[in-house]
Scaffold this motif. Structure first.
Motif, mmCIF file in Angstrom:
data_model
loop_
_atom_site.group_PDB
_atom_site.id
_atom_site.type_symbol
_atom_site.label_atom_id
_atom_site.label_comp_id
_atom_site.label_asym_id
_atom_site.label_seq_id
_atom_site.Cartn_x
_atom_site.Cartn_y
_atom_site.Cartn_z
ATOM 1 N N TRP A 128 9.829 -56.703 25.061
ATOM 2 C CA TRP A 128 10.342 -56.996 23.728
ATOM 3 C C TRP A 128 11.576 -57.898 23.757
ATOM 4 O O TRP A 128 11.917 -58.513 22.750
ATOM 5 N N HIS A 142 12.773 -55.489 18.570
ATOM 6 C CA HIS A 142 14.150 -55.680 18.107
ATOM 7 C C HIS A 142 14.115 -55.985 16.612
ATOM 8 O O HIS A 142 14.149 -57.131 16.190
ATOM 9 N N TYR A 149 16.950 -57.290 11.333
ATOM 10 C CA TYR A 149 16.795 -58.591 11.962
ATOM 11 C C TYR A 149 15.622 -59.325 11.325
ATOM 12 O O TYR A 149 14.615 -58.733 10.989
ATOM 13 N N ASP A 197 9.946 -61.174 23.566
ATOM 14 C CA ASP A 197 9.429 -61.358 22.202
ATOM 15 C C ASP A 197 10.537 -61.832 21.260
ATOM 16 O O ASP A 197 10.343 -62.773 20.483
ATOM 17 N N ARG A 198 11.697 -61.193 21.329
ATOM 18 C CA ARG A 198 12.814 -61.587 20.459
ATOM 19 C C ARG A 198 13.341 -62.963 20.846
ATOM 20 O O ARG A 198 13.710 -63.762 19.981
ATOM 21 N N GLU A 256 11.352 -65.622 19.204
ATOM 22 C CA GLU A 256 11.734 -65.795 17.802
ATOM 23 C C GLU A 256 13.008 -66.631 17.689
ATOM 24 O O GLU A 256 13.088 -67.551 16.865
ATOM 25 N N ALA A 289 13.059 -62.926 11.637
ATOM 26 C CA ALA A 289 12.506 -63.803 12.674
ATOM 27 C C ALA A 289 13.088 -65.211 12.620
ATOM 28 O O ALA A 289 12.835 -66.015 13.518
ATOM 29 N N SER A 317 20.733 -55.149 19.948
ATOM 30 C CA SER A 317 19.944 -56.032 20.806
ATOM 31 C C SER A 317 20.824 -56.572 21.929
ATOM 32 O O SER A 317 21.033 -55.892 22.927
#
Length: 214
Positions: free
Chosen positions: A113, A162, A178, A116-117, A120, A180, A73
């Motif tokens: 994404w 990710h 990974y 998105d990560r 989190e 969340a 990532s």
């Protein structure tokens, strides 16, 4: 005075015994897990508590590898000692290394994404939430850019969730799933030897690499 001396020696001996027991019990547990994996025909070679614990083992494998594949990532670990020798060997054409990082710019209509990560991460780390992750990924691209050698050290961008980090050589594969609710560096690292799990994950990585852009 003799009593104090004897007491001190006794305490020191006890502390040394506890330390040795802890060291050897850890080694024994790893040995037992390895034996069990072989008996049960599993391809799991080791499970490390986190990235820090796995680091020395990953470094040893990378330093003797001829081919390396890395899917990650933010990629900040690529700037650390664990990967330094591998990058030097790739740069001198003694190792072929493929690295996959998140795609910084996403075409309209596709899921971002990285964002998105970041969402989190923001839920448990307030430092994130202002596009920090994208800047960290960009910094990794900047670090690797002058080191690229076609056919030996290559980088491509992906735009998929990710869900974990993969570090693989021709002999083993390390998977860091990974979660969340924690950073990847705090997640367990599973080491697989060549086998069914290795083959499935490497087939997936090869497909993602082929579909990604330099």
């Amino acid at each position: 005075m003799e009593v104090l001396t004897e007491t001190g020696i006794s305490l020191l001996s006890s502390a040394l015994f506890v330390l040795l027991a802890w060291i050897f019990s850890k080694t024994a547990r790893r040995f037992a897990r390895g034996i069990a994996a072989h008996m049960l025909h599993l391809d799991t070679e080791e499970v490390f508590a986190n990235g820090g614990e796995a680091g020395p083992d990953i470094k040893r494998e990378l330093n003797r590898a001829r081919t390396v594949f890395i899917f990650t990532s933010r990629g900040a670990e690529l700037q650390r000692e664990t990967f330094a020798e591998m990058i030097a060997r790739s740069h001198s054409r003694r190792c072929h290394c493929r690295i996959m990082l998140p795609q910084l710019t996403v075409p309209a209509g596709e899921v971002d994404w990285i964002a998105d990560r970041e969402a989190e991460l923001h839920d448990f780390d307030s430092a994130f939430g202002t596009d920090l992750l994208r800047r960290q990924v960009a910094a990794t691209y900047d670090y690797l850019s002058p080191l690229l050698v076609p056919g030996h050290l290559e980088v491509r961008g992906y735009n998929i969730p990710h869900l974990g980090r993969v570090v693989a050589t021709e002999r083993v594969l390390y998977l860091t799933p990974y979660s969340a609710d924690r950073h990847g560096s705090s997640s367990p690292v599973i080491k697989y030897r060549r086998g069914q799990t290795y083959d499935v994950l490497m087939r997936l990585m090869d497909k993602i690499w082929t579909a990604s852009s330099p």
